[in-house]
Structure formats: structure tokens, C-alpha cells
Enzyme design. Structure first.
Site, PDB file in Angstrom:
ATOM      1  N   CYS A  45       0.822  -1.217   0.000  1.00 43.86           N
ATOM      2  CA  CYS A  45       0.000   0.000   0.000  1.00 43.86           C
ATOM      3  C   CYS A  45       0.854   1.264   0.000  1.00 43.86           C
ATOM      4  O   CYS A  45       1.896   1.329   0.633  1.00 43.86           O
ATOM      5  CB  CYS A  45      -0.953  -0.020   1.181  1.00 43.86           C
ATOM      6  SG  CYS A  45      -2.150  -1.372   1.063  1.00 43.86           S
ATOM      7  N   SER A  90      -1.538  -0.025  12.610  1.00 42.52           N
ATOM      8  CA  SER A  90      -1.102  -0.060  11.225  1.00 42.52           C
ATOM      9  C   SER A  90      -0.289   1.196  10.946  1.00 42.52           C
ATOM     10  O   SER A  90      -0.511   2.247  11.553  1.00 42.52           O
ATOM     11  CB  SER A  90      -2.323  -0.093  10.301  1.00 42.52           C
ATOM     12  OG  SER A  90      -1.973   0.248   8.975  1.00 42.52           O
TER      13      SER A  90
END
Length: 555
Positions: A191, A468
Site C-alpha cells: 500500500c 497499522s
């Protein structure tokens, strides 16, 4: 050669018969055997292109005179695992990856290895294996995803998670969410922000285990195929020169990695993984060192989620080496260390140009004079906790408010989305640590819900779980000791006043030592969440987050 144990001599005739079954020729068996550790799979977007990377690495090895032989490594997609039981299985794979790679490499007596990871636990797991095995090794990742684009603006997975919170708050329509859903993640790759996967791939360059561009060349660029071929060729040079991972991953190399971490504004997960990798290299990396390094290391990058630039722009600006060259202008790096390029750090970064001072701030014009991560201590976290300071808005660097206490992530999310959390609150999520989870889940859903509900500049969140790299705001994790072992976070009650001072590295609950002791005397351990299978074994062996959540060698 190690591989002589399976390829040379009369006693190895049975072994050679099995190599014949693989279709290998005598000429191939006369060459060094190089293990290609491929984490290709069809469930992780960051890994769906690794078959092509592996083919390129194999070609590079063969061109340089080696015999490449591929074997697999597992990987979990943290995004798909997020917010449900699956996230308990993310961090725990780091040790499975290290253990299984050790098993394959030792059982088959490879002379050298090329590791091809990409996503969150896959990178540190293979770095741990490299340090443990200590045979010549080069890393080449699958590469980062390109940023998405919604309504003319670049975006990424963190915006997607926050869109769900915005929808709950009524500030985004279903059609808006669906547009994000279809456009936030447009290509294969890890990502696109400075999340954990890209943090660790960039730090692999800083450690010296990856070639230039390993952390930043986008997955879809043909340049990454070239990089993979060069990695295959380079490992043969390291084998010839007998340059091994523990020659590269020295204490000074970890200091370099922490310094680059501070400049880039990496994920707080690096504070779990760097100590764990160092542990495998026989180095005790005390995370309190992070504050010492942060105090003298300027933060030069504000990549998503801290800002509005992405890994592709860091690559165009000169990548990790350009950041390192800026840092070296103030003598902040050890430059005489050998790396997987066969050259020293100083030789690698010499004359690498910073091509975009808006993406990589010059050393004399940083975003801040201190680094992107802070380690905090106090009566809530006597053994430390961590926060990504570069992703905290200025008004939340110092915060005081009432505790809103939850014993699991799901209860906290429900309270946030139903409007029960208000400006000024400090959300406490506990029993989500390495042992208590078990597995130390990431809290991207609650942090994204807080941001999406418009509370990112007024609500803090603390947890013995982790975050995260896509989380932003006053998100303080890795609280140690964790609740499951009776750490002070287990003693906090609804309404207790929590005081956070990130710039002064402190976090405390406004209670006397006597009151905390009285509560501790009444505290009873919770029943384990999981009593069977791998998670149960993991919970019995895992150590504290401040030690990298490494596994004990015995019960």
C-alpha cells in the site's frame, strides 16, 4: 560450499538422484545452490507480482554463475485481516516465516539466499531468518503500489478506512465510499503510503540488506524487474566475497536504520521489528535508544498518512539513499559499514541527489528538528510505549482527558461509531497485546473511525496492541507491560484522567502509587482468549512488545 553436503561425493549419490528428479543437470549441481525465497501468493496485493520478481532474480543468479532454486514463504495481507479475528494471525506469522525459512535453508544446504518479501510481517520475518542463518543474502521486495486518485487527489488505503468513519458520521455518501473502494488501491504492490510494509522495505536499504530502490521503486515499473536481476547477480558477488548478513547488520547498522526511520517518519511497527531482527543477529536493541536518536535526527518526510505525498514521489525524489545523503550532511550516519551492494554506506549514498525538496526536506529545513517516532514512559507504561509523532497534529502533542476503557477492539469501534466518544476523550483498548490478544492486533479500524468522525484533533487512543502504519493521530501503542500480565493499563478505570505529553516522552494516569497498588492487589487475570492451536502456543512463548515481541526459547 555448504551445498557440497548434498551434491558432492559418493555418500551424496542418493541426494543427486533426487536433484536429477528435479531435472537439474550435472553442470547446475557443480554451481552454488542459491535459494530464492518467494512470498508470491494470490491473496495479498503486494505479492501478486512476486512471481515475475522471482523469475527475474533466478535469471540474475544464473547469469552470474549460480543455480537458483525457489521455495515459498507465507504472507498475510494486514488490510484484509484488519478488524476481525484474522488480525490475531498477522504478527504471529513473522516467527513462522523466520522458522520455516530456516528449516528450508538448512535442510537443503543452500549456499546463498535471495529473499523476496513485500508486506508487513513478511519483511521482518525474512530479515530475522537472514540474521539467524547468516549465509550470503540479498533482499528485493515486490515494490509499492501506486497511489489511487479520487476526485483529482491522490489517495491510499488509509483514506479508504477513514471513509468508513466519515460515512458513519454522515459526512460521506454511499456513492463516495464506493468511489474510494474502487480507486484507492489501483495496482499491485504494498500500500502506497509510509505504512509498515514500505517502512520495512525502506529500512532494509538503510540496514544495508537491500539494493538502492528496494523500498521505493513501484511494483508496476519495469525498473523493479531490473532491480531483481541485479539482486540475483549481486548475491553471487556476496558469496564470492563471503559477505554475510551479520557482517552487514551490526549494531551501527541498526543505529543507521533507526536514524533513517526518524527522518522518514516510518510506522511504529518498526519499533517491534528492528529489535526482533537485532535479537536474531545477537544484538540487544533497547528501544529507549530511539529517543536519543530522535533528539538529534530531523524529520524530513511527511508521507501518507502524515502528509499528502506517497512512496512513488519519494522514489522520484531520489529514494532512501537521497534521505540518507541529507542525514549525512550532519554526520548522523555510520558510513563505513559494508552493505549488500558490496560497498560501504558512504560509497552507496555519495552524490545521490535530492531531486524534490518538497518531498524530502533538506537537512536545514526539516518538518521538525526531532524524529518521527517517540518512545513514551510513565505510570501507564513503565516499560515504554510508542507513537508516530510525525502523524500527530500539533494540538494533540499534549493532551489530558478522561479514559474511555474497552477490553477489546470491537467494543471500542462500536462506541466510536455510535457517537459515544466525544472531544477530549482518551480511548483505552487493552487485552490486545502480544499475549493478551493473542497476536497484538492492529487498531486501524478505531483510529480511522476517530479520524473519519472528525475527532482526530481532539481524541487520543492508547493500547497494548499496535497500529497499522496507516494510522494517524495521537495513537499510542505497544503499552508495556500489557494488560494480560497485569500491567498498569489493566488497572485504568472509566473516567480516570490520562495525561499525555509526547514532546516530553511521558504518559501517565492521574492516580497515586498507592491507588494503583490497591487496584493491582484486586486485579484478576482474564481467561485466555484462545486455548488451542498456534495462537495458544504463541501466547505462551511471546515476550513483551518493548522487547520486540520475540519468542522465548522455552516455556
Amino acid at each position: 560450499m555448504k551445498s557440497d553436503a548434498v551434491t558432492k561425493g559418493m555418500q551424496q549419490a542418493p541426494h543427486r538422484s533426487l536433484f536429477n528428479a528435479l531435472g537439474l543437470t550435472k553442470e547446475e549441481l557443480d554451481r552454488p545452490l542459491v535459494g530464492i525465497v518467494s512470498s508470491y501468493n494470490e491473496i495479498v496485493p503486494g505479492h501478486m507480482n512476486i512471481d515475475k520478481i522471482a523469475d527475474a532474480v533466478k535469471l540474475g543468479v544464473a547469469m552470474a554463475g549460480g543455480t537458483p532454486i525457489m521455495f515459498p514463504a507465507i504472507a498475510v495481507c494486514d488490510g484484509i485481516a484488519m478488524g476481525h479475528t484474522g488480525m490475531k494471525y498477522s504478527l504471529v506469522t513473522r516467527d513462522l516465516i523466520a522458522d520455516s525459512t530456516e528449516c528450508m535453508a538448512m535442510a537443503h544446504q543452500f549456499d546463498a539466499l535471495v529473499m523476496i518479501p513485500n508486506c508487513d510481517k513478511n519483511v521482518p520475518g525474512l530479515l530475522m531468518a537472514a540474521a539467524r542463518l547468516n549465509i550470503p543474502t540479498v533482499f528485493v521486495s515486490g515494490g509499492p503500489m501506486l497511489a489511487g486518485k479520487v476526485k483529482g487527489c491522490k489517495t491510499s488505503l488509509s483514506s479508504m478506512f477513514e471513509a468508513v468513519g466519515s460515512y458513519a458520521a454522515g459526512t460521506m455518501t454511499l456513492e463516495d465510499v464506493e468511489e474510494f473502494e474502487n480507486k484507492a488501491c489501483p495496482t499491485c504492490g504494498s500500500c502506497s503510503g509510509m505504512y509498515t510494509a514500505n517502512s520495512m522495505n525502506c529500512l532494509t536499504e538503510a540496514l544495508g540488506m537491500g539494493l538502492q530502490g528496494n523500498g521505493t521503486i513501484p511494483a508496476v515499473y519495469s525498473e523493479r524487474i531490473k532491480l531483481a536481476k541485479h539482486a540475483g547477480m549481486k548475491v553471487m558477488e556476496l558469496l564470492e566475497k563471503n559477505i554475510r548478513p551479520r557482517d552487514i547488520m551490526t549494531k551501527e547498522a541498526f543505529e543507521n536504520a533507526l536514524t533513517v526511520d526518524m527522518a522518514l517518519g516510518c510506522s511504529t511497527n518498526s519499533m517491534l521489528h528492528l529489535p526482533a531482527i537485532a535479537h536474531e543477529a545477537g544484538i540487544d536493541l533497547d528501544i529507549d535508544m530511539a529517543n536519543e536518536i530522535s533528539a538529534k535526527t530531523p524529520n524530513l518526510c511527511h508521507l501518507a498518512p502524515a502528509g499528502h505525498t506517497y512512496i512513488e514521489e519519494l522514489n522520484e525524489a531520489g529514494g532512501v539513499y537521497a534521505v540518507m545523503n541529507e542525514l549525512n550532511k550532519k554526520g548522523l550516519l555510520h558510513t563505513d559499514l559494508i552493505t549488500a551492494t558490496g560497498k560501504t554506506v558512504g560509497e552507496n549514498i555519495a552524490n545521490v541527489e535530492n531531486k524534490n525538496p518538497e518531498v524530502i526536506r533538506p537537512i536545514d529545513n526539516p518538518y521538525s528538528e526531532v524524529g518521527g517516532i517517540a518512545v513514551l514512559r510513565g505510570n501507564i507504561a513503565p516499560d515504554t510505549c510508542v507513537v508516530k509523532r510525525s502523524a500527530v497534529v500539533p494540538e494533540m502533542l499534549k493532551h489530558e482527558g478522561p479514559a474511555r476503557v474497552f477490553d477489546c477492539e470491537e467494543d471500542a469501534i462500536e462506541a466510536i461509531k455510535s457517537g459515544k466518544i466525544v472531544s477530549g476523550d482518551v480511548v483505552v483498548i487493552r487485552y490486545e497485546g502480544p499475549k493478551g490478544g493473542p497476536g497484538m492486533r492492529e487498531m486501524l479500524n478505531p483510529t480511522s473511525a476517530i479520524a473519519g468522525m472528525g475527532l482526530g484533533s481532539s481524541v487520543a487512543l492508547i493500547t497494548d496492541g499496535r497500529f497499522s502504519g496507516a494510522s494517524r493521530g495521537a495513537s499510542i501503542g505497544h503499552v508495556s507491560p500489557e494488560a494480560a500480565v497485569g500491567g498498569p493499563i489493566a488497572l485504568i478505570e472509566e473516567g480516570d484522567i490520562i495525561k499525555i505529553d509526547i514532546n516530553n516522552n511521558s504518559i501517565n494516569v492521574d492516580l497515586t502509587d498507592e491507588e494503583l497498588a490497591a487496584r493491582k492487589a484486586k486485579w484478576q487475570p482474564k481467561e485466555p482468549n484462545v486455548k488451542t492451536g498456534y495462537l495458544n502456543r504463541y501466547a505462551q512463548l511471546v515476550t513483551s512488545a518493548n522487547k520486540g515481541a520475540v519468542l522465548k526459547s522455552s516455556l
